[in-house]
Design a protein around this motif. Sequence first.
Motif, mmCIF file in Angstrom:
data_model
loop_
_atom_site.group_PDB
_atom_site.id
_atom_site.type_symbol
_atom_site.label_atom_id
_atom_site.label_comp_id
_atom_site.label_asym_id
_atom_site.label_seq_id
_atom_site.Cartn_x
_atom_site.Cartn_y
_atom_site.Cartn_z
ATOM 1 N N CYS A 73 40.825 36.511 37.256
ATOM 2 C CA CYS A 73 39.577 36.752 37.971
ATOM 3 C C CYS A 73 39.881 36.764 39.463
ATOM 4 O O CYS A 73 40.544 35.866 39.974
ATOM 5 C CB CYS A 73 38.572 35.664 37.631
ATOM 6 S SG CYS A 73 37.125 35.606 38.708
ATOM 7 N N ARG A 75 37.919 36.261 41.865
ATOM 8 C CA ARG A 75 37.120 35.319 42.630
ATOM 9 C C ARG A 75 37.706 33.910 42.524
ATOM 10 O O ARG A 75 37.921 33.247 43.522
ATOM 11 C CB ARG A 75 35.664 35.351 42.144
ATOM 12 C CG ARG A 75 34.677 34.690 43.106
ATOM 13 C CD ARG A 75 33.265 34.649 42.536
ATOM 14 N NE ARG A 75 32.705 35.974 42.321
ATOM 15 C CZ ARG A 75 32.278 36.409 41.140
ATOM 16 N NH1 ARG A 75 32.365 35.660 40.072
ATOM 17 N NH2 ARG A 75 31.771 37.611 41.026
ATOM 18 N N CYS A 76 37.999 33.458 41.298
ATOM 19 C CA CYS A 76 38.463 32.075 41.129
ATOM 20 C C CYS A 76 39.942 31.998 40.734
ATOM 21 O O CYS A 76 40.499 30.907 40.646
ATOM 22 C CB CYS A 76 37.606 31.356 40.097
ATOM 23 S SG CYS A 76 37.845 31.966 38.418
ATOM 24 N N HIS A 136 34.902 37.199 36.524
ATOM 25 C CA HIS A 136 34.057 36.520 35.555
ATOM 26 C C HIS A 136 32.592 36.839 35.842
ATOM 27 O O HIS A 136 32.234 37.116 36.984
ATOM 28 C CB HIS A 136 34.179 34.990 35.700
ATOM 29 C CG HIS A 136 35.456 34.398 35.196
ATOM 30 N ND1 HIS A 136 36.344 33.772 36.030
ATOM 31 C CD2 HIS A 136 35.961 34.318 33.948
ATOM 32 C CE1 HIS A 136 37.362 33.325 35.295
ATOM 33 N NE2 HIS A 136 37.164 33.642 34.042
ATOM 34 N N CYS A 141 32.355 31.622 36.146
ATOM 35 C CA CYS A 141 33.393 31.608 37.166
ATOM 36 C C CYS A 141 33.613 30.192 37.667
ATOM 37 O O CYS A 141 32.657 29.463 37.933
ATOM 38 C CB CYS A 141 33.002 32.532 38.305
ATOM 39 S SG CYS A 141 34.400 33.031 39.293
ATOM 40 N N LYS A 142 34.879 29.782 37.792
ATOM 41 C CA LYS A 142 35.217 28.419 38.199
ATOM 42 C C LYS A 142 35.321 28.299 39.718
ATOM 43 O O LYS A 142 35.987 27.437 40.239
ATOM 44 C CB LYS A 142 36.544 27.996 37.592
ATOM 45 C CG LYS A 142 36.715 28.316 36.138
ATOM 46 C CD LYS A 142 35.894 27.388 35.242
ATOM 47 C CE LYS A 142 36.190 27.605 33.765
ATOM 48 N NZ LYS A 142 35.771 28.951 33.283
HETATM 49 ZN ZN ZN Z 1 36.232 33.584 38.091
#
Ligand code: ZN
Length: 175
Positions: A73, A75-76, A136, A141-142
């Motif tokens: 992902c 983003r994370c 995600h 999303c983490k």
């Molecule tokens: Zn993520």
Amino acid sequence: MQRQPLPKQLDARKLCVSAAEISAIVSVSELPRFASGLASDVGEVLADIQLYRDEQGFYRIDGKASAAVNVSCERCLQPMPIEVVAEFALAIVWTEEQAKALPKSLDPVILGEELLELDELLQDELIVSTPFVNYHDKSDCKTAAPVDYPAPEGAGSEEKGDSPFSVLGSLKPRD
Ligand SMILES: [Zn+2]
């Protein structure tokens, strides 16, 4: 049809003449170029491929490969599962010129007398079918980054020329 291990090399034109179907399974770890773009080499690729001569006489390699794999992902940076699906309609040609002359619906496989490297072909098709960036769903999303809450009403709007009394007025309890 029972799935077989992916044959690495094929006498492709000969198989087109006799018309062959390949129903194969191969683990992602055996496809290093494809695996290098993923978050891990865990997963399997299911490939169903038909070799035949079509009505126009083209030597065709048509098929579909699907792979349940993990990508990162953006983003994370944690792994996320996706399914990569590659569908292809290919024609075997001898030369670049023949490749250019193919109908738009067909992609060329330029092949001389040598055997076709089927695992390389499959990797090319899977790589072009893998999305470049993946995210995600926000709820999965983490990420530690701030979540996009809507701004409170009126925040950031500074009205000029307000008298001090209007501020006091807004502080007065309503009763
Ligand atoms: Zn993520």
